[in-house]
Design a protein around this motif. Structure first.
Motif, PDB file in Angstrom:
ATOM      1  N   THR A 157       0.782  -0.958  -0.013  1.00 27.68           N
ATOM      2  CA  THR A 157       0.087  -0.017  -0.446  1.00 27.68           C
ATOM      3  C   THR A 157       0.738   1.370   0.172  1.00 27.68           C
ATOM      4  N   ALA A 158       0.235   1.571  -1.061  1.00 30.40           N
ATOM      5  CA  ALA A 158       1.658   3.222  -1.333  1.00 30.40           C
ATOM      6  C   ALA A 158       0.708   4.422  -0.446  1.00 30.40           C
ATOM      7  N   LYS A 159       1.109   5.047   0.423  1.00 34.37           N
ATOM      8  CA  LYS A 159       0.753   6.155   0.986  1.00 34.37           C
ATOM      9  C   LYS A 159       1.423   7.948   0.909  1.00 34.37           C
ATOM     10  N   LEU A 160       1.093   8.771   0.247  1.00 36.49           N
ATOM     11  CA  LEU A 160       1.422   9.658   0.448  1.00 36.49           C
ATOM     12  C   LEU A 160       0.477  10.278   0.092  1.00 36.49           C
ATOM     13  N   ASN A 161       0.270  11.932   1.584  1.00 37.63           N
ATOM     14  CA  ASN A 161      -0.415  12.573   1.304  1.00 37.63           C
ATOM     15  C   ASN A 161      -1.817  11.930   1.650  1.00 37.63           C
ATOM     16  N   GLN A 162      -2.756  12.929   1.034  1.00 35.55           N
ATOM     17  CA  GLN A 162      -3.969  11.726   1.112  1.00 35.55           C
ATOM     18  C   GLN A 162      -3.936  10.707   0.141  1.00 35.55           C
ATOM     19  N   THR A 163      -3.127  10.199  -0.668  1.00 30.99           N
ATOM     20  CA  THR A 163      -3.266   9.694  -1.681  1.00 30.99           C
ATOM     21  C   THR A 163      -3.252   8.291  -0.730  1.00 30.99           C
TER      22      THR A 163
END
Length: 167
Positions: A38-44
Motif C-alpha cells: 500500500t503506497a501512501k502519500l499525503n491523502q493518497t
C-alpha cells in the motif's frame, strides 16, 4: 497491522518501474511478485501488486500490475510503502526482530546510561547496523558481543559497547 517496508524514491525508465529504498527486513519475501503493498502519500492511498522485483545499485526495483508507463506511477514518488505485518512465510528465529519493532527503541549501555534512540537500520552483509541518534549519531552493530538485551515491549535495548564504539 501494517508495517512500513520502504519508500518510493524515484521512477526508473519510462515503463513504470520504481526505485525503492527499503526500510524492511525480509525484502526477498516482502517484494516478491504477487505481494501487495500500500503506497501512501499525503491523502493518497493505493494498493499495488508487485509484478517484478530486482536489485539494482543498492535499490529495490519494483514494477506493479497495471502500471506500464512512468505517468501511471510518477505521482507516487516519495510515497511510503506498507504491507500487512503478519506474513505467513516469515518465521522469526530467536534474536530476530522486525525492523519496525527495533526502530524507536532507546539504547542504554550496561550501566543503564541512555545512548540514544534507534532511527534506522541498514544491512552490511555480515550483520545489521543500528543507527542510534543521541548527543551524536552512533552505528551499533547487531552482534552478540555488543547487543546484550532487546526488550521490544519496553522499547529498550542494552548494549556492551566495544572499545571506540561510542567515541
Amino acid at each position: 497491522m501494517e508495517v512500513e517496508v520502504g519508500q518510493i524514491v524515484n521512477t526508473h525508465g519510462i515503463k513504470g518501474e520504481v526505485k525503492v529504498k527499503s526500510n524492511s527486513d525480509f525484502t526477498d519475501t516482502r517484494f516478491q511478485p504477487g505481494e501487495v503493498l500500500t503506497a501512501k502519500l499525503n491523502q493518497t492511498e493505493k494498493d499495488l501488486t508487485i509484478t517484478s522485483y530486482r536489485v539494482h545499485k543498492g535499490f529495490h526495483m519494483l514494477k506493479f500490475e497495471g502500471i506500464d508507463n512512468i505517468n501511471d506511477i510518477e505521482y507516487l514518488k516519495g510515497a511510503t510503502l506498507y504491507q500487512e505485518r503478519d506474513h505467513e512465510e516469515i518465521e522469526l528465529e530467536e534474536n530476530e526482530f522486525y525492523y519496525s519493532d527495533i526502530i524507536g527503541c532507546t539504547v542504554f549501555d550496561d550501566n543503564e546510561q541512555p545512548i540514544g534512540r534507534i532511527t534506522s537500520i541498514f544491512e552490511t552483509g555480515a550483520n545489521d547496523v543500528w543507527v542510534v541518534k543521541g548527543d551524536k549519531e552512533y552505528l551499533i552493530p547487531y552482534i552478540a558481543d555488543v547487543v546484550k538485551e532487546v526488550d521490544v515491549e519496553g522499547k529498550k535495548v542494552i548494549i556492551t559497547p566495544m572499545e571506540g564504539l561510542l567515541d
